[in-house]
Design an enzyme around this catalytic site. Structure first.
Site, PDB file in Angstrom:
ATOM      1  CG  HIS A 185      31.666  11.425 -14.242  1.00  0.00           C
ATOM      2  ND1 HIS A 185      31.981  11.965 -13.018  1.00  0.00           N
ATOM      3  CD2 HIS A 185      30.940  12.375 -14.879  1.00  0.00           C
ATOM      4  CE1 HIS A 185      31.464  13.184 -12.917  1.00  0.00           C
ATOM      5  NE2 HIS A 185      30.833  13.467 -14.038  1.00  0.00           N
ATOM      6  CG  ASP A 244      28.687   6.211 -12.430  1.00  0.00           C
ATOM      7  OD1 ASP A 244      27.518   6.588 -12.250  1.00  0.00           O
ATOM      8  OD2 ASP A 244      29.606   6.977 -12.788  1.00  0.00           O
ATOM      9  CD  GLN A 254      24.539  10.442 -17.914  1.00  0.00           C
ATOM     10  OE1 GLN A 254      23.450  10.590 -18.468  1.00  0.00           O
ATOM     11  NE2 GLN A 254      25.165  11.450 -17.331  1.00  0.00           N
ATOM     12  CB  CYS A 256      33.375  15.118 -15.164  1.00  0.00           C
ATOM     13  SG  CYS A 256      32.812  16.705 -14.575  1.00  0.00           S
ATOM     14  CE  LYS A 260      24.356  12.909 -13.725  1.00  0.00           C
ATOM     15  NZ  LYS A 260      24.908  14.091 -14.362  1.00  0.00           N
TER      16      LYS A 260
HETATM   17  N1  C6P Z   1      27.630  13.720 -15.215  1.00  0.00           N
HETATM   18  C1  C6P Z   1      27.418  15.178 -17.125  1.00  0.00           C
HETATM   19  O1  C6P Z   1      27.160  16.260 -17.668  1.00  0.00           O
HETATM   20  P1  C6P Z   1      26.727  13.781  -9.682  1.00  0.00           P
HETATM   21  O2  C6P Z   1      27.498  15.018  -9.985  1.00  0.00           O
HETATM   22  O3  C6P Z   1      27.183  13.138  -8.398  1.00  0.00           O
HETATM   23  O4  C6P Z   1      25.257  13.967  -9.748  1.00  0.00           O
HETATM   24  O5  C6P Z   1      27.037  12.745 -10.869  1.00  0.00           O
HETATM   25  C2  C6P Z   1      28.356  12.429 -11.215  1.00  0.00           C
HETATM   26  C3  C6P Z   1      28.386  11.517 -12.385  1.00  0.00           C
HETATM   27  C4  C6P Z   1      28.872  10.233 -12.216  1.00  0.00           C
HETATM   28  N2  C6P Z   1      28.872   9.348 -13.219  1.00  0.00           N
HETATM   29  C5  C6P Z   1      28.394   9.660 -14.427  1.00  0.00           C
HETATM   30  C6  C6P Z   1      28.396   8.611 -15.514  1.00  0.00           C
HETATM   31  C7  C6P Z   1      27.897  10.932 -14.674  1.00  0.00           C
HETATM   32  O6  C6P Z   1      27.419  11.235 -15.881  1.00  0.00           O
HETATM   33  C8  C6P Z   1      27.919  11.902 -13.646  1.00  0.00           C
HETATM   34  C9  C6P Z   1      27.465  13.304 -13.896  1.00  0.00           C
HETATM   35  C10 C6P Z   1      27.190  15.032 -15.651  1.00  0.00           C
HETATM   36  O7  C6P Z   1      27.823  14.223 -17.780  1.00  0.00           O
HETATM   37  C11 C6P Z   1      27.797  16.154 -14.877  1.00  0.00           C
HETATM   38  S1  C6P Z   1      29.559  16.135 -14.945  1.00  0.00           S
END
Ligand code: C6P
Length: 415
Positions: A132, A209, A212, A373, A235
Site C-alpha cells: 500500500h 503493515d 488487513q 492505494c 478496519k
Molecule cells: N487500505 C483500502 O481500501 P490507514 O489509511 O492509515 O487507516 O491505512 C492505510 C493502509 C495501510 N496498509 C494497508 C495494507 C491498507 O490496506 C491500508 C488502508 C484501505 O484498502 C484504504 S486505502
C-alpha cells in the site's frame, strides 16, 4: 448456493452477528445494504458506538493532566484501552503499545524516527510489489533524506510471493524489511514468520503493515517474530482516528521522539528537554482519547465472539465468492494465491471498474474500485484499476449471491 456451502460453518451465527451492527439493517437506493468494502473501513457494532457515546456523555475529560475525578476516569479508560490492545496482540508490556491516528501515521513514525536515526546512505529497505502507498511513500521520504535504497520483492501472477525471492533480495546491506501482513488488493497472506527469520539472519529489522492482517487472523506479535507491527482501528470494527504502533521495547527506547509537545516530555527548559519513556514519548499532545476507548470496545467485542469460527466463516465466503465470480463471462479474478484472506479483486471485460462499482451501488452493493492505494501493483498487473469485494464477519452467502446477480445485471447495462 449449494446446501454444502451453506452448512459449512454451523458454529458461526452470522444472523446474530448482524444484529450487532445497526447500519446493516438500512437500505441504499431502496435496496438492502450489501456492504462489501470492509477492507477500506469496517462497520461498527453497537457496543463500539455505545462506548463512544458513554465516554462523551459520562466520562469525558482530558487525560494524564487533571487531578479531578473525571480526568482520572478518562485516563483510566484510555489506559485500559492500551491494555486491551496489549493483550489482543500479546505484547510483552504496555510500554510497547503506542497509540497513533492510524497505520499510516505509525509507519511514518517509524520511518521518521527509527529510519532517520539508524539508516544511512547505502543501506537497503526491502519492500514487496504489493505494498500500500502507506508502506511505500514513508520509505521514499526516508530514502530521499538519508540516501538509502529500496529493493522490491516481486509478486507472482496469482498474487503469491515466494520466500525464495526474499532470500535473493535480503543481504548484508538490508537494514529493514517493510511488508504487508495481508495484501489489501490481492488478499494474499504473506509468510511473515519465515520472512522475519530471513530478515533477522541478515541483521535487519522487520516491520509488518498489519492493516488487513489483524482483521482476519489472530495476531501474536511475539509469535510472528516481527520488530514492529502497525494497524488501524477503523478496519478492526473500531473508530477512525486511532491506530497502533507496536514495537519491541528496546527499539522504542532507542528511537527519538516523532513530534514534540505536551505529554511526551520528562522536563522542559529553554535550554534542554528530556523525554518521557515510551509510549508517552511518541504520543505528543492530547491523544485520540475516545477513539482509543472505542478501539478497546471493538477488541472487547471481538473477544466476545468465536474468532476462529469467524475466520472460517470469512474463508467460506471467500471461496464461495471466488467460485461464483469465476462463472461470470468475461470475469478475471485478480489474486488467487493459496493463502488468502477474504478480499477479492477482479476485472470484467469491457466494463471499467469505476462504472461497475457505480452500477453495483444502484443495487445496494458497496464495493471499492480504483488502484486501492497500490499503484505500483496495478502497473505490474497491467491494469489501471480493479473492482474489489472484501468480506467481514457480518457478511453472508446471500450477499455474495447479491454481488454476483448485480454484476450480471451490470453487464447487461454496460456491455
Ligand atoms: N487500505 C483500502 O481500501 P490507514 O489509511 O492509515 O487507516 O491505512 C492505510 C493502509 C495501510 N496498509 C494497508 C495494507 C491498507 O490496506 C491500508 C488502508 C484501505 O484498502 C484504504 S486505502
Amino acid at each position: 448456493m449449494t446446501a454444502l456451502a451453506k452448512t459449512k460453518t454451523p458454529a458461526f451465527d452470522v444472523a446474530k452477528i448482524r444484529t450487532d451492527f445497526p447500519i446493516l439493517s438500512r437500505t441504499v437506493h431502496g435496496k438492502p445494504l450489501v456492504y462489501l468494502d470492509s477492507a477500506a473501513s469496517a462497520q461498527k457494532p453497537q457496543a463500539v458506538i455505545d462506548a463512544i457515546t458513554r465516554a462523551y456523555t459520562q466520562d469525558y475529560a482530558n487525560v494524564h493532566r487533571g487531578a479531578y475525578y473525571l480526568s482520572e476516569t478518562s485516563t483510566a479508560a484510555y489506559e485500559a484501552a492500551r491494555e486491551k490492545v496489549r493483550a489482543f496482540i500479546n505484547a510483552k508490556s504496555l510500554s510497547e503499545v503506542v497509540f497513533t491516528k492510524g497505520a499510516t501515521e505509525a509507519i511514518n513514525l517509524v520511518a521518521a524516527t527509527y529510519g532517520r536515526k539508524f539508516l544511512k546512505a547505502g543501506d537497503e529497505i526491502v519492500l514487496t510489489a504489493v505494498e500500500h502507498h502507506s508502506n511505500i511513500v514513508p520509505w521514499q521520504l526516508l530514502r530521499d533524506a538519508v540516501g538509502c535504497e529500496l529493493k522490491i520483492v516481486p509478486v507472482n501472477l496469482d498474487g503469491s510471493i515466494d520466500v525464495a525471492e526474499f532470500a535473493k533480495v535480503i543481504g548484508p546491506r538490508t537494514k529493514l524489511v517493510a511488508i504487508a501482513h495481508v495484501s489489501n488488493v490481492l488478499g494474499t497472506v504473506l509468510p511473515v514468520r519465515e520472512i522475519a527469520d530471513l530478515a533477522h539472519a541478515a541483521g535487519a529489522k522487520i516491520i509488518l503493515d498489519g492493516c488487513q492482517g489483524i482483521v482476519h487472523q489472530h495476531v501474536d506479535v511475539q509469535a510472528l517474530g516481527c520488530d514492529f507491527y502497525v494497524f488501524s482501528g477503523h478496519k478492526l470494527y473500531g473508530p477512525t482516528g486511532i491506530g497502533v504502533l507496536w514495537a519491541r521495547a528496546e527499539l522504542l527506547d532507542a528511537m527519538p521522539p516523532y513530534q514534540g509537545g505536551g505529554d511526551m516530555i520528562d522536563s522542559v527548559t529553554f535550554a534542554k528537554t528530556t523525554w518521557a519513556p515510551a509510549p508517552a514519548k511518541f504520543e505528543a499532545g492530547t491523544p485520540p482519547i475516545v477513539q482509543a476507548i472505542g478501539l478497546g470496545a471493538a477488541i472487547d467485542y471481538l473477544n466476545s465472539i468465536d474468532r476462529a469460527a469467524a475466520a472460517a466463516h470469512e474463508d467460506t465466503l471467500l471461496r464461495y465468492a471466488m467460485t461464483s465470480l469465476a462463472q461470470i463471462p468475461g470475469m478475471k479474478l485478480i489474486g488467487t494465491a493459496r493463502h488468502k484472506a477474504a478480499v477479492q479483486s477482479f476485472v470484467m471485460e469491457g466494463a471499467h471498474p469505476h462504472d461497475l462499482a457505480t452500477v453495483l451501488d444502484r443495487s445496494g452493493v458497496c464495493v471499492r474500485a480504483g488502484h486501492h492505494c497500490a499503484q505500483p501493483l496495478m502497473e505490474i498487473l497491467g491494469v489501471s484499476a480493479t473492482t474489489r469485494a472484501s468480506f467481514a464477519i457480518y457478511n453472508t452467502m446471500d450477499e455474495v449471491d447479491a454481488l454476483v446477480t448485480a454484476l450480471r445485471r451490470a453487464q447487461e447495462v454496460l456491455l
